[in-house]
Each structure stands twice: as C-alpha cells, then as structure tokens.
Design a protein around this motif. Structure first.
Motif, PDB file in Angstrom:
ATOM      1  N   ILE A   1      15.354  -0.438   3.969  1.00 34.37           N
ATOM      2  CA  ILE A   1      14.943  -0.389   5.384  1.00 34.37           C
ATOM      3  C   ILE A   1      14.550   1.044   5.732  1.00 34.37           C
ATOM      4  O   ILE A   1      15.376   1.957   5.646  1.00 34.37           O
ATOM      5  CB  ILE A   1      16.090  -0.865   6.295  1.00 34.37           C
ATOM      6  N   LEU A   2      13.305   1.233   6.113  1.00 30.23           N
ATOM      7  CA  LEU A   2      12.799   2.568   6.421  1.00 30.23           C
ATOM      8  C   LEU A   2      13.082   2.948   7.869  1.00 30.23           C
ATOM      9  O   LEU A   2      13.058   2.098   8.757  1.00 30.23           O
ATOM     10  CB  LEU A   2      11.289   2.636   6.172  1.00 30.23           C
ATOM     11  N   VAL A   3      13.337   4.237   8.064  1.00 30.87           N
ATOM     12  CA  VAL A   3      13.429   4.780   9.424  1.00 30.87           C
ATOM     13  C   VAL A   3      12.200   5.629   9.731  1.00 30.87           C
ATOM     14  O   VAL A   3      11.997   6.069  10.860  1.00 30.87           O
ATOM     15  CB  VAL A   3      14.707   5.620   9.606  1.00 30.87           C
ATOM     16  N   SER A   4      11.382   5.848   8.716  1.00 30.31           N
ATOM     17  CA  SER A   4      10.128   6.581   8.854  1.00 30.31           C
ATOM     18  C   SER A   4       9.282   6.273   7.624  1.00 30.31           C
ATOM     19  O   SER A   4       9.814   5.962   6.552  1.00 30.31           O
ATOM     20  CB  SER A   4      10.381   8.095   8.963  1.00 30.31           C
ATOM     21  N   GLY A   5       7.959   6.353   7.788  1.00 29.24           N
ATOM     22  CA  GLY A   5       7.095   6.123   6.639  1.00 29.24           C
ATOM     23  C   GLY A   5       6.194   4.914   6.796  1.00 29.24           C
ATOM     24  O   GLY A   5       6.106   4.309   7.864  1.00 29.24           O
ATOM     25  N   ALA A   6       5.521   4.578   5.692  1.00 30.58           N
ATOM     26  CA  ALA A   6       4.532   3.496   5.676  1.00 30.58           C
ATOM     27  C   ALA A   6       5.018   2.382   4.749  1.00 30.58           C
ATOM     28  O   ALA A   6       4.828   2.468   3.527  1.00 30.58           O
ATOM     29  CB  ALA A   6       3.172   4.024   5.222  1.00 30.58           C
ATOM     30  N   PRO A   7       5.652   1.339   5.280  1.00 26.53           N
ATOM     31  CA  PRO A   7       6.226   0.285   4.433  1.00 26.53           C
ATOM     32  C   PRO A   7       5.192  -0.468   3.593  1.00 26.53           C
ATOM     33  O   PRO A   7       5.448  -0.765   2.424  1.00 26.53           O
ATOM     34  CB  PRO A   7       6.914  -0.649   5.435  1.00 26.53           C
ATOM     35  N   LEU A   8       4.021  -0.774   4.157  1.00 29.11           N
ATOM     36  CA  LEU A   8       3.010  -1.522   3.396  1.00 29.11           C
ATOM     37  C   LEU A   8       2.491  -0.701   2.219  1.00 29.11           C
ATOM     38  O   LEU A   8       2.275  -1.235   1.122  1.00 29.11           O
ATOM     39  CB  LEU A   8       1.851  -1.913   4.324  1.00 29.11           C
ATOM     40  N   GLU A   9       2.301   0.579   2.451  1.00 27.75           N
ATOM     41  CA  GLU A   9       1.826   1.449   1.370  1.00 27.75           C
ATOM     42  C   GLU A   9       2.852   1.541   0.255  1.00 27.75           C
ATOM     43  O   GLU A   9       2.513   1.530  -0.937  1.00 27.75           O
ATOM     44  CB  GLU A   9       1.541   2.839   1.956  1.00 27.75           C
ATOM     45  N   LEU A  10       4.136   1.642   0.631  1.00 28.36           N
ATOM     46  CA  LEU A  10       5.189   1.694  -0.382  1.00 28.36           C
ATOM     47  C   LEU A  10       5.290   0.382  -1.149  1.00 28.36           C
ATOM     48  O   LEU A  10       5.573   0.376  -2.350  1.00 28.36           O
ATOM     49  CB  LEU A  10       6.523   2.026   0.276  1.00 28.36           C
ATOM     50  N   MET A  11       5.084  -0.742  -0.468  1.00 22.69           N
ATOM     51  CA  MET A  11       5.126  -2.033  -1.152  1.00 22.69           C
ATOM     52  C   MET A  11       4.089  -2.098  -2.266  1.00 22.69           C
ATOM     53  O   MET A  11       4.363  -2.575  -3.378  1.00 22.69           O
ATOM     54  CB  MET A  11       4.868  -3.161  -0.152  1.00 22.69           C
ATOM     55  N   LYS A  12       2.882  -1.610  -1.945  1.00 25.18           N
ATOM     56  CA  LYS A  12       1.816  -1.654  -2.951  1.00 25.18           C
ATOM     57  C   LYS A  12       2.102  -0.699  -4.107  1.00 25.18           C
ATOM     58  O   LYS A  12       1.889  -1.030  -5.271  1.00 25.18           O
ATOM     59  CB  LYS A  12       0.486  -1.276  -2.296  1.00 25.18           C
ATOM     60  N   GLY A  13       2.590   0.482  -3.773  1.00 28.61           N
ATOM     61  CA  GLY A  13       2.816   1.476  -4.814  1.00 28.61           C
ATOM     62  C   GLY A  13       4.063   1.243  -5.637  1.00 28.61           C
ATOM     63  O   GLY A  13       4.086   1.558  -6.833  1.00 28.61           O
ATOM     64  N   ARG A  14       5.112   0.678  -5.015  1.00 30.71           N
ATOM     65  CA  ARG A  14       6.388   0.517  -5.710  1.00 30.71           C
ATOM     66  C   ARG A  14       6.666  -0.922  -6.132  1.00 30.71           C
ATOM     67  O   ARG A  14       7.670  -1.186  -6.807  1.00 30.71           O
ATOM     68  CB  ARG A  14       7.537   0.989  -4.802  1.00 30.71           C
ATOM     69  N   GLN A  15       5.812  -1.831  -5.719  1.00 32.41           N
ATOM     70  CA  GLN A  15       5.974  -3.249  -6.083  1.00 32.41           C
ATOM     71  C   GLN A  15       7.350  -3.776  -5.690  1.00 32.41           C
ATOM     72  O   GLN A  15       8.032  -4.447  -6.456  1.00 32.41           O
ATOM     73  CB  GLN A  15       5.741  -3.447  -7.591  1.00 32.41           C
ATOM     74  N   ARG A  16       7.736  -3.436  -4.479  1.00 33.85           N
ATOM     75  CA  ARG A  16       9.007  -3.907  -3.953  1.00 33.85           C
ATOM     76  C   ARG A  16       8.878  -4.022  -2.438  1.00 33.85           C
ATOM     77  O   ARG A  16       8.128  -3.281  -1.797  1.00 33.85           O
ATOM     78  CB  ARG A  16      10.150  -2.947  -4.308  1.00 33.85           C
ATOM     79  N   ARG A  17       9.637  -4.937  -1.860  1.00 33.54           N
ATOM     80  CA  ARG A  17       9.536  -5.158  -0.423  1.00 33.54           C
ATOM     81  C   ARG A  17      10.307  -4.082   0.341  1.00 33.54           C
ATOM     82  O   ARG A  17      11.428  -3.735  -0.001  1.00 33.54           O
ATOM     83  CB  ARG A  17      10.089  -6.542  -0.077  1.00 33.54           C
ATOM     84  N   PHE A  18       9.661  -3.571   1.409  1.00 36.44           N
ATOM     85  CA  PHE A  18      10.275  -2.594   2.285  1.00 36.44           C
ATOM     86  C   PHE A  18      10.246  -3.118   3.715  1.00 36.44           C
ATOM     87  O   PHE A  18       9.242  -3.679   4.158  1.00 36.44           O
ATOM     88  CB  PHE A  18       9.545  -1.250   2.222  1.00 36.44           C
ATOM     89  N   PHE A  19      11.342  -2.910   4.429  1.00 36.46           N
ATOM     90  CA  PHE A  19      11.426  -3.295   5.840  1.00 36.46           C
ATOM     91  C   PHE A  19      11.399  -2.017   6.699  1.00 36.46           C
ATOM     92  O   PHE A  19      11.391  -0.904   6.174  1.00 36.46           O
ATOM     93  CB  PHE A  19      12.709  -4.087   6.111  1.00 36.46           C
ATOM     94  N   PHE A  20      11.380  -2.195   8.009  1.00 38.13           N
ATOM     95  CA  PHE A  20      11.385  -1.032   8.910  1.00 38.13           C
ATOM     96  C   PHE A  20      12.335  -1.311  10.069  1.00 38.13           C
ATOM     97  O   PHE A  20      12.343  -2.403  10.633  1.00 38.13           O
ATOM     98  CB  PHE A  20       9.971  -0.755   9.450  1.00 38.13           C
TER      99      PHE A  20
END
Length: 218
Positions: A158-177
């Motif tokens: 769960i992010l408190v800052s940043g770009a979750p969609l971009e991280l999903m593409k780059g890290r191949q893992r789901r990120f929430f906010f």
C-alpha cells in the motif's frame, strides 16, 4: 367660542395640506428621456446558447480533454498522504481492533444478532490473512526492501506516495494506494516502511527503516 375657533384652525390647515399634497402627487410632469420596457432574458436559453457556442468553437472538446488528462493523472499518481516520514528507527505497538456495538444488529427477520453494547473483535470472524505493507513508492530502497522480504507472499503493498500503475508494470506486482491517508491514520502510522500483521486477536504495527538489499552481480 374662542377655543372652538382655535381648534378649528389646525384642522382646516391639516385638511388643506392633504389636498395640496394629493394634487401635487397627481400632477403630470411629462416624460423625460426614453423609457424602455423591462425584459429579463431567459437564463436557460442563455446557458444553452453558451454551450452551443463552446461546442462549435471546440472549447467543449478542449475542456473534456483537460478533464480526462487530470483524471488519468490523479489515478496514475494520487495525492501523497501528508505527514508520513521515512522511518529512522524501529517503532512497534499493538493495535486492538475491538469495537463496541452502539445499536442492535438484526438479521433480515428482525432477530437480534448482536446486542447493543457487545464488544466485537473483527479478527474473530475475518482474520488478516496477509500483512499490510505501507511504502513510499518514490523511494526505490523501500520498494526493493519490500519485494525482498514479502515478494513471495500475498502481502498487500500500500503506497502513501508514488505511482501505483507504473510500479505494477515495472515490478509485475499489484500495488494499492492509501487514498486520503485513511489506513495510516487508522493505525496511527507516522513513518514508512510500516507493516501491519496479525498476532492472535490483535494487530502488530511496526515502523522500521528499510534494510539495504545487496545488488545482484552480473
């Protein structure tokens, strides 16, 4: 007789004044300048005409495109949660999710399932099956630490800052906010990385600095 005359004089003077005033008010002074009729425009017609003008000039398309761009930007990079710092030391505490029911909870047939005043722990029925990991998505060290420690688990990032969609593409893992900082405020988290895990009938919250992950040698 003198008193009657004295009384009659003011009455006559008052009557005369009223007659003069009445005739003055009724006097026609004529017309000075042009007098126009009061015509109030139709507000809805004005709005409709304005919308037609905006559509014809292409302004409506520009406004829609700008709104779409802003929406995509907010989804791609939501507003960061205010007041969250980088964890400089380990801070750990227990969080009791138990609540006291303030009104009777009934089923569809009107039968009381949980009486008012009952203390209920949600973990008794819905356990926290995977840790909640709060991170600053703009800090690569935190992301690397989280993936190294929880990458092979079903932990929720769960992010408190940043770009979750971009991280999903780059890290191949789901990120929430944490939209609006509701979760961090609920658990009283002030720094990240932070991890929330279940321990029995309570939750253990831990803030800790990210440990550096050694880079892989090529």
């Amino acid at each position: 007789m003198t008193a009657v005359k004295r009384l009659a004089f003011p009455l006559c003077a008052t009557a005369l004044a009223l007659v003069v005033a009445s005739s003055a008010q009724a006097r026609d002074y004529g017309q000075h300048g042009t007098v126009w009729p009061v015509i109030e425009p139709d507000l809805l017609a004005q709005i409709h005409a304005r919308l037609l003008h905006l559509e014809a000039s292409g302004e409506t398309a520009k406004l829609n495109a700008e709104m779409k761009r802003r929406t995509i930007a907010r989804v791609g990079r939501p507003a960061p949660v205010a007041g969250i710092a980088l964890a400089g030391a380990v801070r750990r505490w227990s969080f009791d999710p138990t609540i006291t029911v303030d009104t009777d909870i009934k089923d569809d047939k009107g039968r009381t399932v949980i009486a008012r005043g009952t203390r209920v722990n949600p973990l008794d029925t819905v356990p926290l099956r995977s840790p909640l990991v709060f991170l600053n998505g703009d800090d690569k060290a935190q992301i690397d630490w989280a993936l190294a420690r929880f990458g092979k688990t079903p932990a929720k990032f769960i992010l408190v800052s940043g770009a979750p969609l971009e991280l999903m593409k780059g890290r191949q893992r789901r990120f929430f906010f944490d939209q609006g900082g509701k979760l961090t405020a609920h658990f009283a988290i002030r720094a990240v990385p932070a991890v929330v895990e279940q321990q029995g009938r309570q939750l253990l919250v831990t803030e800790q600095p990210p440990r550096r992950v050694p880079e892989k040698k090529s």
